[in-house]
Structure formats: C-alpha cells, structure tokens
Motif scaffolding. Structure first.
Motif, PDB file in Angstrom:
ATOM      1  N   LEU A  22      -4.783  -9.723   6.103  1.00 46.84           N
ATOM      2  CA  LEU A  22      -4.977 -10.373   4.679  1.00 46.84           C
ATOM      3  C   LEU A  22      -4.138  -9.598   3.826  1.00 46.84           C
ATOM      4  N   ILE A  23      -3.289 -10.309   2.902  1.00 47.13           N
ATOM      5  CA  ILE A  23      -2.732  -9.373   2.107  1.00 47.13           C
ATOM      6  C   ILE A  23      -3.175  -9.750   0.671  1.00 47.13           C
ATOM      7  N   ALA A  24      -3.246  -8.681  -0.086  1.00 45.10           N
ATOM      8  CA  ALA A  24      -3.735  -8.928  -1.562  1.00 45.10           C
ATOM      9  C   ALA A  24      -2.434  -9.316  -2.251  1.00 45.10           C
ATOM     10  N   ILE A  25      -2.615 -10.545  -3.155  1.00 44.73           N
ATOM     11  CA  ILE A  25      -1.251 -10.552  -3.638  1.00 44.73           C
ATOM     12  C   ILE A  25      -1.729 -11.244  -5.045  1.00 44.73           C
ATOM     13  N   SER A  26      -1.034 -10.421  -6.226  1.00 41.09           N
ATOM     14  CA  SER A  26      -1.260 -10.656  -7.387  1.00 41.09           C
ATOM     15  C   SER A  26      -0.021 -11.713  -8.008  1.00 41.09           C
ATOM     16  N   GLY A  27       0.875 -11.758  -7.413  1.00 36.83           N
ATOM     17  CA  GLY A  27       1.890 -12.354  -7.836  1.00 36.83           C
ATOM     18  C   GLY A  27       3.144 -11.570  -8.403  1.00 36.83           C
ATOM     19  N   GLY A  28       2.846 -10.200  -8.499  1.00 39.30           N
ATOM     20  CA  GLY A  28       3.670  -9.375  -9.360  1.00 39.30           C
ATOM     21  C   GLY A  28       4.713  -9.024  -8.009  1.00 39.30           C
ATOM     22  N   GLU A 109     -15.602  -9.837   2.093  1.00 39.17           N
ATOM     23  CA  GLU A 109     -16.390 -11.181   2.529  1.00 39.17           C
ATOM     24  C   GLU A 109     -15.336 -12.097   3.328  1.00 39.17           C
ATOM     25  N   LEU A 110     -14.223 -12.212   2.798  1.00 41.56           N
ATOM     26  CA  LEU A 110     -13.237 -13.044   3.591  1.00 41.56           C
ATOM     27  C   LEU A 110     -12.842 -12.442   5.067  1.00 41.56           C
ATOM     28  N   LYS A 111     -12.708 -11.104   4.912  1.00 37.55           N
ATOM     29  CA  LYS A 111     -12.721 -10.276   6.164  1.00 37.55           C
ATOM     30  C   LYS A 111     -13.727 -10.628   7.178  1.00 37.55           C
ATOM     31  N   ALA A 112     -15.022 -10.561   6.742  1.00 40.36           N
ATOM     32  CA  ALA A 112     -16.093 -10.814   7.505  1.00 40.36           C
ATOM     33  C   ALA A 112     -16.107 -12.099   7.911  1.00 40.36           C
ATOM     34  N   GLN A 113     -16.091 -13.231   7.077  1.00 43.85           N
ATOM     35  CA  GLN A 113     -16.110 -14.523   7.442  1.00 43.85           C
ATOM     36  C   GLN A 113     -15.162 -15.050   8.270  1.00 43.85           C
ATOM     37  N   LEU A 114     -13.783 -14.675   7.974  1.00 47.51           N
ATOM     38  CA  LEU A 114     -12.797 -15.319   8.634  1.00 47.51           C
ATOM     39  C   LEU A 114     -12.068 -14.237   9.800  1.00 47.51           C
ATOM     40  N   LYS A 115     -12.586 -13.341  10.178  1.00 45.24           N
ATOM     41  CA  LYS A 115     -12.291 -12.556  11.241  1.00 45.24           C
ATOM     42  C   LYS A 115     -10.881 -11.680  10.958  1.00 45.24           C
ATOM     43  N   PHE A 116     -10.744 -11.300   9.502  1.00 48.52           N
ATOM     44  CA  PHE A 116      -9.330 -10.530   9.406  1.00 48.52           C
ATOM     45  C   PHE A 116      -9.815  -9.231   9.917  1.00 48.52           C
ATOM     46  N   ASN A 117      -8.766  -8.298  10.443  1.00 45.43           N
ATOM     47  CA  ASN A 117      -8.816  -7.100  11.071  1.00 45.43           C
ATOM     48  C   ASN A 117      -8.555  -5.933   9.893  1.00 45.43           C
ATOM     49  N   TYR A 118      -7.581  -6.293   8.980  1.00 46.25           N
ATOM     50  CA  TYR A 118      -6.995  -5.525   7.947  1.00 46.25           C
ATOM     51  C   TYR A 118      -6.733  -6.181   6.637  1.00 46.25           C
ATOM     52  N   ILE A 119      -6.800  -5.539   5.776  1.00 49.49           N
ATOM     53  CA  ILE A 119      -6.522  -5.819   4.293  1.00 49.49           C
ATOM     54  C   ILE A 119      -5.332  -5.056   3.706  1.00 49.49           C
ATOM     55  N   LEU A 120      -4.241  -5.805   3.515  1.00 51.90           N
ATOM     56  CA  LEU A 120      -3.108  -4.921   3.006  1.00 51.90           C
ATOM     57  C   LEU A 120      -3.049  -4.932   1.584  1.00 51.90           C
ATOM     58  N   THR A 121      -2.743  -3.793   0.932  1.00 52.62           N
ATOM     59  CA  THR A 121      -2.384  -3.668  -0.382  1.00 52.62           C
ATOM     60  C   THR A 121      -1.102  -3.089  -0.859  1.00 52.62           C
ATOM     61  N   ALA A 122      -0.391  -3.448  -1.707  1.00 51.92           N
ATOM     62  CA  ALA A 122       1.008  -3.233  -2.174  1.00 51.92           C
ATOM     63  C   ALA A 122       1.342  -1.776  -2.821  1.00 51.92           C
ATOM     64  N   HIS A 123       0.375  -0.783  -2.937  1.00 50.15           N
ATOM     65  CA  HIS A 123       0.585   0.227  -3.374  1.00 50.15           C
ATOM     66  C   HIS A 123       1.722   1.100  -2.779  1.00 50.15           C
ATOM     67  N   HIS A 124       2.448   1.631  -3.875  1.00 52.31           N
ATOM     68  CA  HIS A 124       3.760   2.179  -3.125  1.00 52.31           C
ATOM     69  C   HIS A 124       3.727   3.744  -3.961  1.00 52.31           C
ATOM     70  N   ALA A 125       4.749   4.431  -3.552  1.00 57.92           N
ATOM     71  CA  ALA A 125       4.887   5.931  -4.092  1.00 57.92           C
ATOM     72  C   ALA A 125       4.704   6.013  -5.394  1.00 57.92           C
ATOM     73  N   ASP A 126       4.987   5.391  -6.372  1.00 56.81           N
ATOM     74  CA  ASP A 126       4.854   5.517  -7.799  1.00 56.81           C
ATOM     75  C   ASP A 126       3.229   5.384  -8.201  1.00 56.81           C
ATOM     76  N   ASP A 127       2.645   4.680  -7.738  1.00 54.47           N
ATOM     77  CA  ASP A 127       1.231   4.227  -7.565  1.00 54.47           C
ATOM     78  C   ASP A 127       0.657   5.373  -7.156  1.00 54.47           C
TER      79      ASP A 127
END
Length: 436
Positions: A22-28, A109-127
C-alpha cells in the motif's frame, strides 16, 4: 534513477517483490515518483490518499488528482477524508501531529482489513537529514540521530537513498505530473524553515552534504549495534517477567552499573518516557513511587522497578448468576460447570460445595480489611497478610480479583480457595470453576 531503484529493491528490500503493498500518496512529486517506479518494477501496489481538509479547494484538488492518476495507471486507490482540525482540538495536539496520527491509524486499518503486508511512504534523503536536524535541535539520544528508519515494522521507505533533487529530476525526465502543496513554502513550521533557510546554506558550504550524512548514519548505526549488544548482555541479569505480564528490573543490579541512567534509557526508551531524572530517582525512592508515560508506568516495588502497560480495565464488580456457564472478565474467561466428581485442584481450577454458595456470586478487586480462610490451613488470614507472605508485588496486588459468595471470599482468583466452601464427603453437588 529507475535502475538504481531496482537495484536497491533487489539488494536491500527484496521482500517487497513478493508482497501486497500500500503506497501512501499525497499527490506530491515524491509519492508520485515512488508509485511510478514501483509500478514500472511490476510490484503489487495500491494507493492510499488522505484528504485532511486543511487547504480548502486545494485539498479537494489533490484528491481529484490522485483519483485520476490511479485511473490512468489502472491502480486500486483508497481515499479517506478527515476532520483534522476537530481531531487536533479534541486531542489537544498540533495540526501536524493530528494529521500524522490520523494517517497512520487509517493505513493500519487498511492493512489489517485488506491484508496488505507493507505500507510504503516516500521519505527521501533530504527528509531524513531534516529529521536529524530537528531531533538534534531539540536534544536527543543516539536513536534520534539515526533519523528515519528504512524499515520500521510494516512501514517501508524505499526512497531513502535518493535526494529530493534525484526525485524531481526523474519526474521531469519522465514527464510525470504532480501537485504542489502551498503549505510547503511556508517557513512557520520548523521543518520548512530548515528546508528553505538552513539546509541550502549547508549544501552551499559542502555540496556533498547528504552523501557525507549517509556515511555518518552508517557509523552511528554501527555504534548503535554495539550498544544494543551490550544492553542485551546486561539485561540478562537485570530483566525478568512478572506474574501479570509486566517487566521487572533488578534495582541492585542496575545500581552496580557504571552509568545506571544511560542503561535505564536504553532499556526503557521504547515506552514513551521522557522524565529520565525522575526514573533514575526511582532507584532510591520508597516503594509505591511511580513514573508515567502515555502508555506505560514504572513502579518502584521493593528491590525492583516494575514496568507495566497502562490499561483501562474495569474495576467495578461483576455479578455471576446461577445459570451462567461462561463469564468474560478483565483477566480472562471463567468457565463454570457442575461436575459429578472432583479432580485435583490447581491455581487455575477450583472446586466448591455448591450448597454452601449464595448466588449471585461477585467478582471484585480486593480491599483493605478483606480476610479469608485459606485452604489447607486452619484459621483466618487477612488478604493483605497473604499477599505479603506470598511476596506479591504492588502490581500483583492491583491485578488480583476476589470471587465472593455474599460477603465471604471463596477464592483469591488464580491463587487460593477458601477452606469454608471446600468439597467434603458430605457434598452432593460440586461446582467447578476454571480460568481460561
């Protein structure tokens, strides 16, 4: 960057290729690039977008953009709207903290209900470097200097090796579209002030700033590994389990260490404590002294510090009727049955002469002045004296329940039954009670 990203996944995060993500996407730009490179690799991804309703039509436009992107890329997408301002006000926390709390709670909640294994966020080296500077400016230990972890439980950050410049150049080269968050240009937040005012100066002084920072973090992680090994070694003589799923720390062993405060920090820093001087003073405090975090408490009890989770278990009494066979309690399930004969009793299973009991039975916490007639003994004994003789900790006492018939204690649950209600040769009906 795409080739470098593929190599990074293959070498450092190969488990992502075999799991539902599951990828957390802001639109940025950061999250759009993360979604794109994961899609190009053929990873099994879905998108999740949070609308925090903090920027009016801008927030709604971000949501529309993500919906269209998911449609164009033929990806499953989940959208959630939050009343972030109300949540922040109700919880008395900052808007940033409220958004973070809501975001990750929903992801889980999404992970538990829909059986996602991992949640991916877009943090990079500057963050990562910004987080390092924020922690440094506020005062931090070694953990705070390690920045953002690449993997933290089910949260994975695949873009950490890449800079903001890498990400933006890639997006432009592949003609990707993204949304700009106007709040990112404001310097009223510490992170943005560092991003716009401080870090450009540091990069001007040393263009290799982020590369050198990455090396520094590797050295810090090596140091942390050594610290962890030493703490694990010391913990073998200090840490033990309690009867009630707590953790006990031997005070005498701690006091013999060269730097007790440093060891206490390493042993307890995962439980939300901040009052380290107060915790150090617990070592010489009277029994009963406590220090609290939001989730745990540390209690001085004679020769030990007892760590336990703060729970909201009901303290009111529970009534048990004659017809009940199962009773759910804060400490487990009581199974109640009438049996033809008595087997060997234990701490978790007791037998009573049914005719001697008055219903409804009452399950309650112990109180000062309580007394009973312990099985296997003659005479009466105060419950407090029984606790003392059995070396109950303060935590053990707090978590002890009594089963009563009328005003009489028939069982200190999980420990000792009362002699007056035992099964005898004259007993015609036997009641069996078991903790499960």
């Amino acid at each position: 960057m795409l080739k470098k990203f593929q190599n990074h996944i293959n070498e450092q995060l190969p488990f992502l290729k075999e799991n539902k993500l599951l990828i957390a996407i802001s639109g940025g730009v950061d999250s759009v690039v993360l979604a794109y490179v994961c899609k190009k690799m053929g990873l099994n991804i879905s998108l999740a977008h949070c609308n925090f309703n903090l920027r009016g039509i801008e927030s709604d436009a971000d949501e529309d953009f993500v919906l269209q992107l998911a449609e164009d890329w033929e990806l499953e997408v989940f959208i959630e709207n939050f009343d972030t301002k109300k949540f922040a006000a109700d919880e008395k926390i900052s808007m940033q903290m409220a958004a973070r709390t809501l975001r990750y709670y929903w992801f889980e909640e999404l992970k538990a209900q829909l059986k996602f294994n991992y949640i991916l966020t877009a943090h990079h080296a500057d963050d990562n470097f910004e987080t390092f500077l924020i922690n440094l400016s506020r005062g931090t230990g070694l953990d705070g200097l390690l920045g953002i972890p690449k993997v933290n439980g089910a949260i994975v950050r695949p873009l950490l090796p890449f800079t903001r410049d890498d990400v933006e150049k890639f997006a432009k080269a592949y003609k990707l579209q993204w949304r700009e968050d106007s709040s990112n240009s404001s310097t009223k937040y510490l992170r943005n002030k560092l991003r716009h005012d401080v870090i450009p100066i540091l990069k001007g002084i040393n263009p290799q700033l982020l590369q050198n920072f990455e090396k520094t973090q590797q050295y810090l992680n090596d140091a942390k590994s050594i610290v962890n090994d030493k703490v694990d070694e010391v913990a073998q003589n200090i840490v033990s389990k309690t009867k009630n799923n707590g953790v006990a720390f031997n005070i005498n062993e701690i006091q013999q260490l060269n730097n007790p405060k440093a060891y206490l920090y390493e042993l307890l820093n995962g439980y939300g404590f901040t009052q380290w001087q107060d915790i150090l003073e617990l070592l010489i405090a009277q029994s009963g002294k406590q220090v609290f975090s939001n989730t745990h408490r540390l209690l001085k009890d004679r020769e030990y510090l007892i760590l336990s989770e703060i729970t909201n278990l009901p303290n009111e009494s529970i009534k048990i009727t004659y017809s009940q066979n199962v009773v759910l309690t804060p400490f487990g399930k009581l199974s109640i049955s009438k049996v033809a004969s008595k087997d060997e009793a234990s701490k978790s299973t007791v037998y009573f002469d049914l005719s001697s009991l008055s219903f409804p039975l009452t399950l309650r916490k112990w109180e000062q002045g309580d007394a009973f007639y312990p099985s296997g003994m003659t005479g009466k004994k105060k419950v407090s004296k029984y606790f003392k003789d059995e070396k109950f900790s303060l935590l053990d006492k707090e978590n002890t329940w009594l089963l009563c018939s009328g005003n009489d204690i028939i069982w200190i649950v999980g420990h000792r039954a009362d002699n007056r209600f035992k099964v005898t040769d004259n007993t015609t009906q036997i009641l069996k009670i078991t903790i499960q």
